[in-house]
Design an enzyme around this catalytic site. Structure first.
Site, short mmCIF file in Angstrom:
data_model
loop_
_atom_site.label_atom_id
_atom_site.label_comp_id
_atom_site.label_asym_id
_atom_site.label_seq_id
_atom_site.Cartn_x
_atom_site.Cartn_y
_atom_site.Cartn_z
N TRP A 77 -91.62 -24.87 -24.09
CA TRP A 77 -92.95 -25.39 -24.46
C TRP A 77 -93.19 -26.73 -23.78
CZ3 TRP A 77 -95.02 -29.60 -27.19
CH2 TRP A 77 -94.10 -30.49 -27.73
N HIS B 150 -94.45 -37.54 -27.82
CA HIS B 150 -93.93 -38.14 -29.04
C HIS B 150 -95.02 -38.50 -30.03
CE1 HIS B 150 -90.74 -38.87 -31.66
NE2 HIS B 150 -91.45 -39.84 -32.13
N SER C 193 -99.52 -37.71 -50.13
CA SER C 193 -99.91 -38.93 -50.85
C SER C 193 -101.09 -38.69 -51.78
CB SER C 193 -100.27 -40.05 -49.86
OG SER C 193 -99.19 -40.28 -49.00
N GLU D 68 -97.61 -36.96 -30.33
CA GLU D 68 -97.97 -35.63 -30.81
C GLU D 68 -97.18 -35.25 -32.06
OE1 GLU D 68 -100.11 -33.35 -30.12
OE2 GLU D 68 -99.23 -31.60 -31.09
N THR E 291 -91.07 -45.13 -42.28
CA THR E 291 -90.95 -43.80 -42.86
C THR E 291 -90.21 -43.89 -44.20
OG1 THR E 291 -90.77 -43.00 -40.60
CG2 THR E 291 -90.31 -41.42 -42.33
N LYS F 139 -92.44 -45.04 -46.94
CA LYS F 139 -93.27 -43.97 -47.49
C LYS F 139 -92.51 -43.16 -48.53
CE LYS F 139 -96.86 -43.16 -44.21
NZ LYS F 139 -97.88 -43.00 -45.23
N ARG G 223 -79.67 -24.94 -26.88
CA ARG G 223 -80.89 -24.25 -27.27
C ARG G 223 -81.38 -23.40 -26.09
NH1 ARG G 223 -85.55 -28.95 -27.14
NH2 ARG G 223 -86.89 -27.24 -27.75
N HIS H 172 -93.70 -19.32 -28.47
CA HIS H 172 -93.52 -19.65 -29.89
C HIS H 172 -93.83 -21.13 -30.12
CE1 HIS H 172 -91.75 -20.21 -33.86
NE2 HIS H 172 -90.97 -21.14 -33.37
N SER I 291 -110.64 -29.51 -27.04
CA SER I 291 -111.01 -29.24 -28.43
C SER I 291 -110.48 -30.34 -29.36
CB SER I 291 -110.47 -27.88 -28.84
OG SER I 291 -110.40 -27.77 -30.23
N SER I 292 -109.21 -30.71 -29.16
CA SER I 292 -108.60 -31.74 -30.01
C SER I 292 -109.31 -33.07 -29.86
CB SER I 292 -107.14 -31.95 -29.66
OG SER I 292 -106.38 -30.88 -30.09
N HIS J 21 -86.82 -41.27 -25.87
CA HIS J 21 -85.66 -40.79 -26.63
C HIS J 21 -85.51 -39.28 -26.51
CE1 HIS J 21 -88.29 -40.55 -30.49
NE2 HIS J 21 -88.27 -39.39 -29.92
N HIS J 22 -86.51 -38.62 -25.93
CA HIS J 22 -86.35 -37.18 -25.64
C HIS J 22 -85.60 -36.99 -24.33
CE1 HIS J 22 -89.25 -35.87 -28.75
NE2 HIS J 22 -89.78 -37.05 -28.52
N TYR K 43 -96.15 -37.20 -34.30
CA TYR K 43 -96.73 -37.91 -35.45
C TYR K 43 -98.13 -37.41 -35.76
CZ TYR K 43 -92.49 -40.38 -35.44
OH TYR K 43 -91.16 -40.64 -35.52
N ASP L 227 -121.75 -33.97 -44.43
CA ASP L 227 -121.16 -33.09 -43.41
C ASP L 227 -120.42 -33.97 -42.42
OD1 ASP L 227 -120.73 -31.03 -41.38
OD2 ASP L 227 -122.28 -29.90 -42.43
#
Lengths: 273, 524
Positions: free
Chosen positions: B141, B252, B267, B254, B327, B330, B449, B76, B168-169, B301-302, B256, B105
């Site tokens: 994951w 991390h 925006s 990732e 943040t 924004k 979890r 998932h 790909s990314s 921090h993870h 963002y 293009d």
């Protein structure tokens, strides 16, 4: 406002407050049983109030704007698009708020890390899927046992009604005395696990090949339940931790019993030979 | 010369049928494929989520055995992150970036085709891994070793899929950077670019920075599994925690990568429907850049419970809390944009406001998680699940919905059904909160979890959460219906269906021509 309606208001607020207390452990952290857990609890409440204040401020303005500044009520758009002054203000204020949150947290972090001068040291080893405890130093030194889930599998597969402490009960509790500084060294035998007892505000990963430590001092006797908090495979959800905190005398008695029992095992083994 | 002109005259011709899609180098065709692929993955990941919530509906094991449950949570996460959210943003970038900067293009049209067609391969690897001996990967994951060293063939398929997705990314990101830096219309300086383009430019740099790190991590895991190395194996002199450091150095930023383009979409939409220019454009750009830079120094921090020294914990706590500042800027800027505007509330605007509202809640729980002592309690509990679903579902996903509704008239030349779309918004909004708000309480009260079964005190909130999740899942079928209905027919859309729109795509006809700007527009 009449005094009667004030009374009603106060009464209902008190009632709401009281009922929220009754349910509090459902909506909030478990009741703290150590100094650190209390600090964490207080800081969390403090953080919630700050968040609530900011939330009301920001969305108060936004929803006022949504109601008033809409085309359907004929509001004509203004055309301003920047202001250095407000930008500076709304960068500085959050910074100050963060400092106010970070300051107490810093003190707690330093306190949490101070595992020196403990009365008793116990090693907790994570296995797939149970805990092993070895009393390394202090009263009870030499005691060693495994601690496994004691909930019958029939309850898990819904063949029997579930008991009160479903999935939070073990065959051998980790027993410690009240008011003593307990240092727990964590490690693991196979994969990562984490030793977590919410009431004491401690959670520490158990890493195979490495040792880490944590400490707690229990405020009062009782049974405190926690769980493995790091995914460790199939039965990750089935390796709880139960800490039994005893009065000093009862703890001494428990140690004596344990040592007698293990001596008996040794003697039997010797006789058998 | 005549030949060249002839080719030019037949610019819009392309193979038809399946070959059009296989061989296409057109940014719109590729964007469309990205978006459909991501929606297919969204439904797949959603199906897994429904399985998870069905198992957690009541205490006890009913539907999924623990090992399969772990595979469900693992896949998932992977499918939603790498298959649904990221490709959706790349799809939006493919469609919109050339149109918004006045280009015909993307810069590397063939590579664009290749970077898309890698995705279905990776997606099928992930899905088919359920059917190999040993089942799909079940280590979460984040696939921390040593647990991820234990799995079977499914884990190797996952590693291979991640390699492909990463390649790909990276190609997609290089393409986007090159397009933005080289193909802007004359006069469009960097500080005149639309915010969506800005946020994607910064995101693309983050992708190029961190995807190779992920590729390195999974390669090390692969060699640990099969070639006898011991990067993460303590018995051989390695360190399992090293994996977590390297993984989160990718992981991390990732986070963002999945939220900055969302900021960009919102925006664009807020000023359009407020009929007022974006407040603090330059501070928005700087805030995005500072979030991106800070995101590279907060990874640990993870890992507050791995037992870092106090100094390490404090550094990562302070750095993480700092992210709240840009943040916050924004959010304040969006509010100031709405302030004294002349607002209307079509579906894109509703989703954008919903985004801000719920993203801020996710931001608050983010600050709470940043505070080390509190994180010690909530780490690896449902509180964290609630937190990142608030930023990824009501954050990234709501922004994607907002963007799709916003640009659908430009893509199809027809208006979507506004009434149904508003219903989609309100259903999503309500069910999302039913599903995830209670998970904060579950986490605080101590539910870890990634467990297939839980103790009895968590029963009622889990049931509420499951009901919300089922409702949320079903509501997304309505979205599919709305989009298909819009493609098949409906009211013709004007070239500029939203009167507040100011960016270049609204100067093109609706539907947009196959090649966006053959002659670059001039920006004054």
């Amino acid at each position: 406002m009449s005094s009667k309606s004030v009374m009603t208001l106060v009464g209902s607020v008190a009632l709401a407050f009281y009922s929220s207390m009754a349910f509090s452990s459902k909506y909030n952290f478990q009741e703290p049983q150590s100094v650190i857990a209390q600090d964490i609890y207080d800081q969390h409440i403090w953080a919630l109030w700050i968040c609530l204040a900011i939330f009301v401020g920001v969305f108060g303005v936004m929803f006022y704007s949504i109601v008033k500044h809409r085309k359907s009520v004929g509001y004509k758009a203004a055309n301003f698009h920047h202001s250095t002054t407000v930008e500076v203000i709304w960068t500085t204020i959050p910074l100050l708020i963060l400092v106010a949150m970070a300051y107490p947290a810093t003190k707690t972090v330093i306190a949490m890390k101070d595992t020196s001068a403990s009365d008793i040291t116990i090693k907790a080893t994570g296995y797939q899927w149970m805990w092993g405890y070895d009393y390394l130093q202090g009263e009870g030194e030499g005691i060693s046992f495994y601690s496994k889930l004691s909930t019958p599998p029939a309850q898990v597969t819904n063949k029997e009604p579930k008991g009160e402490n479903y999935l939070l009960e073990v065959d051998n509790n980790l027993v410690v005395p009240v008011g003593k500084k307990i240092r727990v060294i964590t490690t693991a035998n196979d994969v990562l696990h984490a030793w977590w007892v919410p009431a004491f505000g401690v959670k520490q990963d158990a890493i195979p090949g490495f040792i880490r430590d944590l400490w707690f001092t229990a405020d009062k006797p009782g049974l405190y339940r926690g769980q493995c908090a790091e995914l460790c495979g199939k039965d990750h959800g089935f390796m709880p931790i139960v800490v039994e905190v005893l009065e000093q005398e009862k703890y001494a008695q428990w140690v004596a019993d344990k040592q007698k029992a293990s001596a008996a095992v040794v003697t039997t083994a010797a006789v058998g030979n | 010369m005549a030949v060249v002109q002839d080719v030019h005259g037949h610019h819009d011709h392309h193979p038809s049928g399946i070959m059009r899609w296989v061989t296409t180098t057109n940014h719109k065709d590729i964007g469309t494929m990205y978006l459909w692929f991501s929606f297919a993955m969204f439904l797949t990941g959603g199906f897994l989520a429904m399985g998870i919530r069905a198992e957690l509906f009541m205490p006890g094991i009913q539907i999924l055995e623990p090992e399969l449950f772990n595979s469900f949570t693992t896949l998932h996460g992977l499918i939603m992150v790498f298959g649904a959210i990221m490709p959706a943003f790349v799809g939006l970038a493919n469609w919109q970036v050339p149109m918004m900067i006045g280009a015909p293009d993307m810069a590397f049209a063939r590579m664009n085709n290749w970077s898309f067609w890698l995705l279905p391969v990776a997606g099928s690897l992930l899905i088919s891994s359920f059917f190999v001996p040993g089942g799909a990967a079940a280590g979460g994951w984040t696939f921390y070793p040593p647990l991820s060293a234990q799995g079977g063939l499914g884990v190797d398929m996952m590693i291979f899929a991640i390699h492909i997705l990463g390649a790909s990314s990276i190609m997609g990101a290089i393409n986007i950077i090159t397009t933005i830096l080289n193909m802007r219309a004359p006069g469009m300086t960097l500080m005149k670019m639309p915010m969506f383009v800005w946020t994607w430019l910064i995101t693309a740099y983050l992708l190029v920075l961190v995807m190779p790190v992920l590729a390195g991590t999974v390669t090390m895991l692969l060699t640990d599994r099969h070639f006898g190395t011991s990067f993460f194996n303590a018995a051989g002199g390695g360190d399992p925690v090293l994996f977590q450091h390297v993984f989160w150095f990718f992981g991390h930023p990732e986070v963002y990568i999945m939220i900055l383009p969302a900021f960009g979409i919102v925006s664009e939409i807020i000023p359009t429907f407020s009929r007022k220019p974006l407040f603090g454009y330059s501070s928005m750009v700087y805030a995005t850049a500072s979030i991106a830079i800070l995101s590279c120094v907060v990874w640990a921090h993870h890992m507050f419970t791995v037992g870092m020294p106090a100094v390490g914990q404090l550094f990562f706590m302070y750095a993480t809390m700092l992210i709240a500042v840009p943040t916050g800027v924004k959010v304040f800027n969006w509010t100031a944009t709405m302030w004294r505007g002349s607002m209307t509330f079509e579906t894109p605007m509703l989703f954008s406001i919903g985004f801000i509202f719920l993203f801020v809640i996710g931001g608050f729980s983010g600050v709470v998680c940043a505070i080390v002592p509190i994180d010690i309690q909530v780490q690896d509990t449902y509180y964290v699940i609630a937190h990142f679903h608030y930023v990824l579902v009501s954050g990234a996903l709501f922004a994607i919905f907002a963007g799709v509704y916003y640009w659908l008239p430009k893509w199809c030349g027809r208006m979507y059904d506004e009434k149904l779309a508003k219903m989609h918004f309100w259903l999503s909004m309500i069910f999302f909160n039913v599903a995830f708000f209670v998970q904060h309480f579950l986490g605080l009260a101590g539910m870890p979890r990634r467990i297939p079964d839980y103790s009895l005190q968590f029963a009622d909130f889990n049931m509420i959460s499951s009901i919300g999740a089922f409702g949320f899942g079903l509501s997304q079928l309505l979205f599919l219906y709305i989009v298909i209905k819009c493609i098949r027919g409906g009211e013709k859309a004007a070239d500029k269906p939203w009167d507040g729109g100011t960016t270049l795509e609204w100067t093109l006809p609706s539907p947009a021509p196959y090649h966006s700007f053959e002659t670059p527009p001039v920006i004054k």
